[in-house]
Design a protein around this motif. Structure first.
Motif, short mmCIF file in Angstrom:
data_model
loop_
_atom_site.label_atom_id
_atom_site.label_comp_id
_atom_site.label_asym_id
_atom_site.label_seq_id
_atom_site.Cartn_x
_atom_site.Cartn_y
_atom_site.Cartn_z
N ALA A 1 0.83 -1.20 0.00
CA ALA A 1 0.00 0.00 0.00
C ALA A 1 0.87 1.25 0.00
CB ALA A 1 -0.91 0.00 1.22
N ALA A 2 0.37 2.26 -0.68
CA ALA A 2 1.07 3.54 -0.76
C ALA A 2 0.03 4.65 -0.90
CB ALA A 2 2.03 3.57 -1.94
N PRO A 3 0.39 5.87 -0.52
CA PRO A 3 -0.55 6.98 -0.66
C PRO A 3 -0.53 7.58 -2.06
CG PRO A 3 1.41 7.75 0.47
CD PRO A 3 1.62 6.28 0.18
N GLY A 4 -1.52 7.26 -2.87
CA GLY A 4 -1.60 7.87 -4.18
C GLY A 4 -1.89 9.36 -4.06
N MET A 5 -1.39 10.13 -5.01
CA MET A 5 -1.47 11.59 -4.89
C MET A 5 -1.99 12.26 -6.16
SD MET A 5 1.99 12.56 -2.82
CE MET A 5 2.23 11.96 -1.13
N THR A 6 -2.70 13.35 -5.97
CA THR A 6 -2.95 14.33 -7.03
C THR A 6 -2.59 15.68 -6.43
OG1 THR A 6 -5.25 14.74 -6.39
CG2 THR A 6 -4.84 12.96 -7.98
N HIS A 7 -2.06 16.58 -7.25
CA HIS A 7 -1.60 17.88 -6.77
C HIS A 7 -0.57 17.74 -5.66
CE1 HIS A 7 -4.99 19.73 -9.00
NE2 HIS A 7 -5.71 18.74 -8.50
N LEU A 8 0.10 16.60 -5.61
CA LEU A 8 1.07 16.27 -4.56
C LEU A 8 0.43 16.24 -3.18
CD1 LEU A 8 4.02 15.41 -4.75
CD2 LEU A 8 4.69 17.69 -4.04
N GLN A 9 -0.89 16.01 -3.16
CA GLN A 9 -1.63 15.86 -1.92
C GLN A 9 -2.17 14.43 -1.87
OE1 GLN A 9 -1.86 18.50 0.27
NE2 GLN A 9 -0.63 19.69 -1.18
N HIS A 10 -2.27 13.89 -0.66
CA HIS A 10 -2.81 12.54 -0.51
C HIS A 10 -4.20 12.47 -1.11
CE1 HIS A 10 0.04 10.69 2.61
NE2 HIS A 10 0.61 11.80 2.16
N ALA A 11 -4.45 11.46 -1.92
CA ALA A 11 -5.71 11.35 -2.65
C ALA A 11 -6.43 10.04 -2.35
CB ALA A 11 -5.45 11.48 -4.15
N GLN A 12 -5.90 8.92 -2.84
CA GLN A 12 -6.48 7.61 -2.59
C GLN A 12 -5.34 6.61 -2.45
OE1 GLN A 12 -9.34 8.01 -6.22
NE2 GLN A 12 -10.24 6.44 -4.91
N PRO A 13 -5.56 5.55 -1.70
CA PRO A 13 -4.52 4.53 -1.59
C PRO A 13 -4.30 3.83 -2.93
CG PRO A 13 -6.14 4.29 0.17
CD PRO A 13 -6.71 5.25 -0.82
N VAL A 14 -3.06 3.53 -3.22
CA VAL A 14 -2.70 2.73 -4.38
C VAL A 14 -1.67 1.71 -3.93
CG1 VAL A 14 -3.11 4.62 -6.02
CG2 VAL A 14 -0.83 4.33 -5.03
N THR A 15 -1.35 0.78 -4.81
CA THR A 15 -0.21 -0.09 -4.52
C THR A 15 1.04 0.54 -5.13
OG1 THR A 15 -0.52 -1.43 -6.50
CG2 THR A 15 -1.66 -2.15 -4.49
N PHE A 16 2.16 0.35 -4.46
CA PHE A 16 3.39 0.94 -4.98
C PHE A 16 3.78 0.29 -6.30
CE2 PHE A 16 8.03 2.07 -4.64
CZ PHE A 16 7.82 3.44 -4.75
N GLY A 17 3.41 -0.98 -6.47
CA GLY A 17 3.65 -1.62 -7.76
C GLY A 17 2.91 -0.92 -8.88
N HIS A 18 1.68 -0.51 -8.61
CA HIS A 18 0.89 0.23 -9.60
C HIS A 18 1.57 1.55 -9.94
CE1 HIS A 18 -2.80 1.12 -11.75
NE2 HIS A 18 -2.98 2.25 -11.07
N TRP A 19 2.10 2.22 -8.94
CA TRP A 19 2.78 3.50 -9.13
C TRP A 19 4.02 3.32 -10.01
CZ3 TRP A 19 2.80 7.41 -4.54
CH2 TRP A 19 3.27 8.64 -4.97
N LEU A 20 4.81 2.30 -9.70
CA LEU A 20 6.00 2.06 -10.51
C LEU A 20 5.64 1.72 -11.95
CD1 LEU A 20 7.95 -0.06 -7.88
CD2 LEU A 20 8.62 2.22 -8.70
N LEU A 21 4.59 0.94 -12.14
CA LEU A 21 4.16 0.60 -13.50
C LEU A 21 3.62 1.81 -14.25
CD1 LEU A 21 2.48 -2.88 -12.87
CD2 LEU A 21 4.61 -2.42 -14.10
N ALA A 22 3.16 2.83 -13.52
CA ALA A 22 2.72 4.05 -14.18
C ALA A 22 3.88 4.73 -14.89
CB ALA A 22 2.11 5.01 -13.16
N HIS A 23 5.12 4.47 -14.45
CA HIS A 23 6.29 5.01 -15.14
C HIS A 23 6.73 4.11 -16.29
CE1 HIS A 23 7.22 8.52 -12.70
NE2 HIS A 23 6.93 7.82 -11.63
#
Length: 487
Positions: free
Chosen positions: A167-189
């Motif tokens: 689990a990781a804190p997903g962000m919009t506007h560099l503000q906490h938004a919704q939980p995401v998985t860190f794997g999902h975040w890395l795959l976004a790159h």
């Protein structure tokens, strides 16, 4: 063959008789100022192997047209082989009197063949030569850039595999938004890198058109065969219009757009690594081999690779702007302005071939602080959307659900408590639609588990993304390994 600096040119002894590809109608040689301005061999020397490949193909076409007999063709091909070996070993180098790579190589050919070497000039011009050389060079090196992109994507995928359900804190506007998985975040790159690879392949298809045979601008009055040349050099076709063939630098501008876009993507990744490794975030620890320290502050550990990824995006974008500006308003066909197309293209290749392996190493060796990520995931009322979705599933219109959830968040902000710490009475006070069962969705784990649609952040969809990315990268690995320029 690398770029040649001015010092190495000066230190080379000049030939007794200066080789020039022009000058018959001139009473004297160029002024020193003109010669210094015109010279490009210090950077276009890296085109030498591609120019020699084009010369081989051109020699065979001249022989096919009856302009070289078999014995002459054999001697020219042998001399080109010898010259190529000498260039590769450094035994043959350009001199201060060589205007460009074409001049230097003709000098080398004349040294080996005498007047026979001059026959290779028939039916071609530096205009179609350099356009051909640069296409060959960029098609070749685009594969190298693609290979490095795949390595970086592989590193991101490998890290993502370790954090499919972290689990990781997903962000919009560099503000906490919704939980995401860190794997999902890395795959976004990874996704932007896959798009960059697609752009390179599309670009390669458009660039695989041979200009050789267009001459200076009007084609050739000799019975040449541009199609045969294009096939020998690994192009898919030959030019359709000789004027466009020597004037076209779309392929350079488009290549620089792709590399600029890559630079932007690397810069965004670099910025996030800088944030993740800061004390305020503390989500990631870089391996010592991929970080630097301070000359005055012993405690520092700096994400220099990530910062350089941000910084070097500027030169990649700048190269694109420089070439587009140079091309704007040029009349047909070849203009000397086009000498300015090569250095930005070479610099883009050099920059990415230097930066991408460093980024891949940094990503593959970094340590992810799972405890910090998990602790940060629910911070900032990031589960509020789960409440709104829960209300929607109970039949409340989302507009109303959004309003109710906002009031619940406002209450929690005043009480300085988390969403799941509100009492049953307070829930009812906020809205008749809220009851204690809402707490079932007020956990990061349940929020992630609810994200089951394709492309979402739940562990299942992330695992699917991993499988798709791995399959696509395998295909790109094969494409990057293709040999497009005959050896």
């Amino acid at each position: 063959m690398d770029q040649v600096d001015d010092k190495s040119l000066t230190e080379n002894s000049a030939p007794a008789n200066r080789t020039s590809l022009w000058g018959g109608r001139f009473a004297g040689g160029p002024s020193e100022a003109l010669a210094r301005l015109s010279v490009s061999v210090q950077f276009d020397w890296r085109l030498a192997p591609y120019d020699i490949a084009g010369s081989r193909a051109h020699a065979r076409v001249l022989a096919g047209a009856g302009l070289l007999d078999p014995e002459e063709l054999g001697r020219i091909l042998a001399a080109l082989d010898d010259l190529e070996a000498a260039c590769a070993s450094g035994a043959f180098r350009p001199t201060v009197d060589d205007e460009d790579v074409h001049t230097a190589l003709e000098r080398g050919l004349l040294e080996r063949l005498g007047s026979l070497g001059g026959k290779l000039r028939a039916g071609r011009s530096r205009n179609d030569q350099v356009a051909t050389d640069l296409r060959l060079y960029l098609r070749d090196h685009a594969r190298g850039v693609a290979s490095r992109l795949v390595e970086l994507a592989d590193a991101l995928v490998e890290q993502a595999e370790r954090h499919v359900d972290t689990a990781a804190p997903g962000m919009t506007h560099l503000q906490h938004a919704q939980p995401v998985t860190f794997g999902h975040w890395l795959l976004a790159h990874v996704q932007p890198l896959l798009r960059d690879l697609e752009r390179l392949r599309d670009w390669d298809h458009r660039t695989a058109v041979s200009p050789l045979g267009a001459g200076a601008l009007a084609g050739s009055g000799l019975p040449l065969d541009p199609v045969a040349v294009s096939k020998e050099l690994g192009f898919r076709t030959s030019f359709a219009n000789s004027m466009d063939a020597v004037a076209d630098r779309d392929f350079v501008a488009e290549f620089l757009f792709i590399t600029a876009m890559v630079g932007v993507h690397l810069s965004r990744l670099g910025e996030e690594v800088v944030l993740w490794t800061s004390h305020e975030f503390g989500w990631v620890e870089l391996d010592d081999a991929f970080a630097t320290g301070s000359s005055i502050m012993p405690q520092k550990k700096n994400a220099d690779i990530a910062e350089l990824a941000r910084g070097k995006s500027g030169r990649l974008v700048g190269g694109l702007v420089a070439v587009l500006t140079m091309l704007k308003g040029l009349p047909m066909t070849y203009d000397r302005d086009m000498q300015e197309d090569k250095e930005p293209a070479f610099d883009a290749v050099d920059t990415l071939e230097l930066l991408l392996p460093a980024l891949a190493g940094m990503i593959s060796t970094m340590t992810v602080r799972v405890d910090r990520l998990v602790a940060a995931a629910p911070v900032g009322f990031s589960l509020a959307t789960e409440v709104a979705d829960w209300l929607v599933r109970k039949g409340v219109p989302f507009r109303d659900a959004h309003e109710i959830t906002g009031k619940l968040v406002a209450l929690c902000a005043v009480r300085d408590c988390a969403l799941d710490e509100v009492s049953d009475e307070e829930l009812a006070m906020v809205s008749e639609h809220l009851d204690p069962s809402v707490r079932d969705v007020l956990s990061v784990r349940s929020a992630l588990a609810a994200r089951t649609t394709p492309g979402s952040t739940g562990p299942g969809p992330v695992a699917d993304q991993l499988a798709t990315a791995a399959d696509r990268l395998a295909g790109w690995r094969e494409w990057a390994a293709e040999q497009v320029v005959p050896r």
